[in-house]
Design a protein around this motif. Structure first.
Motif, mmCIF file in Angstrom:
data_model
loop_
_atom_site.group_PDB
_atom_site.id
_atom_site.type_symbol
_atom_site.label_atom_id
_atom_site.label_comp_id
_atom_site.label_asym_id
_atom_site.label_seq_id
_atom_site.Cartn_x
_atom_site.Cartn_y
_atom_site.Cartn_z
ATOM 1 N N ARG A 10 0.835 -1.203 0.000
ATOM 2 C CA ARG A 10 0.000 0.000 0.000
ATOM 3 C C ARG A 10 0.869 1.253 0.000
ATOM 4 O O ARG A 10 0.600 2.204 -0.731
ATOM 5 C CB ARG A 10 -0.913 -0.006 1.228
ATOM 6 C CG ARG A 10 -1.958 1.037 1.208
ATOM 7 C CD ARG A 10 -2.976 0.719 0.097
ATOM 8 N NE ARG A 10 -3.388 1.953 -0.507
ATOM 9 C CZ ARG A 10 -3.535 2.176 -1.800
ATOM 10 N NH1 ARG A 10 -3.344 1.229 -2.668
ATOM 11 N NH2 ARG A 10 -3.897 3.327 -2.259
ATOM 12 N N ILE A 11 1.905 1.274 0.827
ATOM 13 C CA ILE A 11 2.794 2.436 0.884
ATOM 14 C C ILE A 11 3.478 2.641 -0.472
ATOM 15 O O ILE A 11 3.576 3.760 -0.959
ATOM 16 C CB ILE A 11 3.836 2.261 2.017
ATOM 17 C CG1 ILE A 11 3.128 2.356 3.369
ATOM 18 C CG2 ILE A 11 4.951 3.291 1.901
ATOM 19 C CD1 ILE A 11 3.968 1.903 4.536
ATOM 20 N N ALA A 13 2.321 1.757 -3.402
ATOM 21 C CA ALA A 13 1.323 2.231 -4.359
ATOM 22 C C ALA A 13 1.025 3.715 -4.175
ATOM 23 O O ALA A 13 0.935 4.477 -5.148
ATOM 24 C CB ALA A 13 0.037 1.426 -4.226
ATOM 25 N N VAL A 14 0.901 4.148 -2.939
ATOM 26 C CA VAL A 14 0.638 5.565 -2.665
ATOM 27 C C VAL A 14 1.821 6.404 -3.115
ATOM 28 O O VAL A 14 1.653 7.446 -3.754
ATOM 29 C CB VAL A 14 0.338 5.790 -1.167
ATOM 30 C CG1 VAL A 14 0.330 7.266 -0.824
ATOM 31 C CG2 VAL A 14 -0.997 5.161 -0.800
ATOM 32 N N GLY A 15 3.016 5.949 -2.818
ATOM 33 C CA GLY A 15 4.207 6.686 -3.240
ATOM 34 C C GLY A 15 4.270 6.831 -4.755
ATOM 35 O O GLY A 15 4.540 7.909 -5.276
ATOM 36 N N ALA A 17 1.811 6.779 -6.836
ATOM 37 C CA ALA A 17 0.699 7.583 -7.347
ATOM 38 C C ALA A 17 0.829 9.067 -7.014
ATOM 39 O O ALA A 17 0.379 9.909 -7.790
ATOM 40 C CB ALA A 17 -0.615 7.048 -6.788
ATOM 41 N N PHE A 18 1.443 9.398 -5.881
ATOM 42 C CA PHE A 18 1.397 10.779 -5.419
ATOM 43 C C PHE A 18 2.741 11.469 -5.224
ATOM 44 O O PHE A 18 2.788 12.673 -5.032
ATOM 45 C CB PHE A 18 0.615 10.860 -4.104
ATOM 46 C CG PHE A 18 -0.809 10.435 -4.240
ATOM 47 C CD1 PHE A 18 -1.731 11.256 -4.869
ATOM 48 C CD2 PHE A 18 -1.214 9.204 -3.771
ATOM 49 C CE1 PHE A 18 -3.050 10.861 -5.013
ATOM 50 C CE2 PHE A 18 -2.539 8.800 -3.907
ATOM 51 C CZ PHE A 18 -3.452 9.631 -4.534
ATOM 52 N N CYS A 19 3.834 10.738 -5.252
ATOM 53 C CA CYS A 19 5.129 11.343 -4.936
ATOM 54 C C CYS A 19 5.999 11.617 -6.157
ATOM 55 O O CYS A 19 7.094 12.144 -6.015
ATOM 56 C CB CYS A 19 5.890 10.452 -3.955
ATOM 57 S SG CYS A 19 5.083 10.309 -2.354
ATOM 58 N N PRO A 40 -4.142 -3.181 -7.650
ATOM 59 C CA PRO A 40 -4.427 -2.337 -6.491
ATOM 60 C C PRO A 40 -5.036 -3.159 -5.350
ATOM 61 O O PRO A 40 -5.779 -4.117 -5.605
ATOM 62 C CB PRO A 40 -5.451 -1.333 -7.009
ATOM 63 C CG PRO A 40 -5.341 -1.382 -8.494
ATOM 64 C CD PRO A 40 -4.861 -2.754 -8.839
#
Length: 61
Positions: A10-11, A13-15, A17-19, A40
């Motif tokens: 999850r971390i 995937a978030v990274g 998508a957003f970083c 996902p």
């Protein structure tokens, strides 16, 4: 530490998508056998229904 794998996924995937800016190279977590990105993660309640962050609260102890 296998129990931490969902958190790591999850971390990651978030990274991804957003970083990073679109097209910016970055590491990604992939399937070892096929080398394909992971699907996902979908969070479900105990009845199997998909839930969103807005459907949850933190119960403090």
């Amino acid at each position: 530490m296998r129990s931490a794998v969902p958190c790591h996924c999850r971390i990651e995937a978030v990274g991804g998508a957003f970083c990073y800016r679109p097209g910016e190279p970055h590491s990604e977590l992939v399937d070892r056998k096929e080398g394909e990105p992971l699907a996902p993660l979908i969070v479900r309640d105990v009845d199997g229904e998909i839930i969103q962050a807005r459907d949850t609260i933190v119960r403090k102890i």
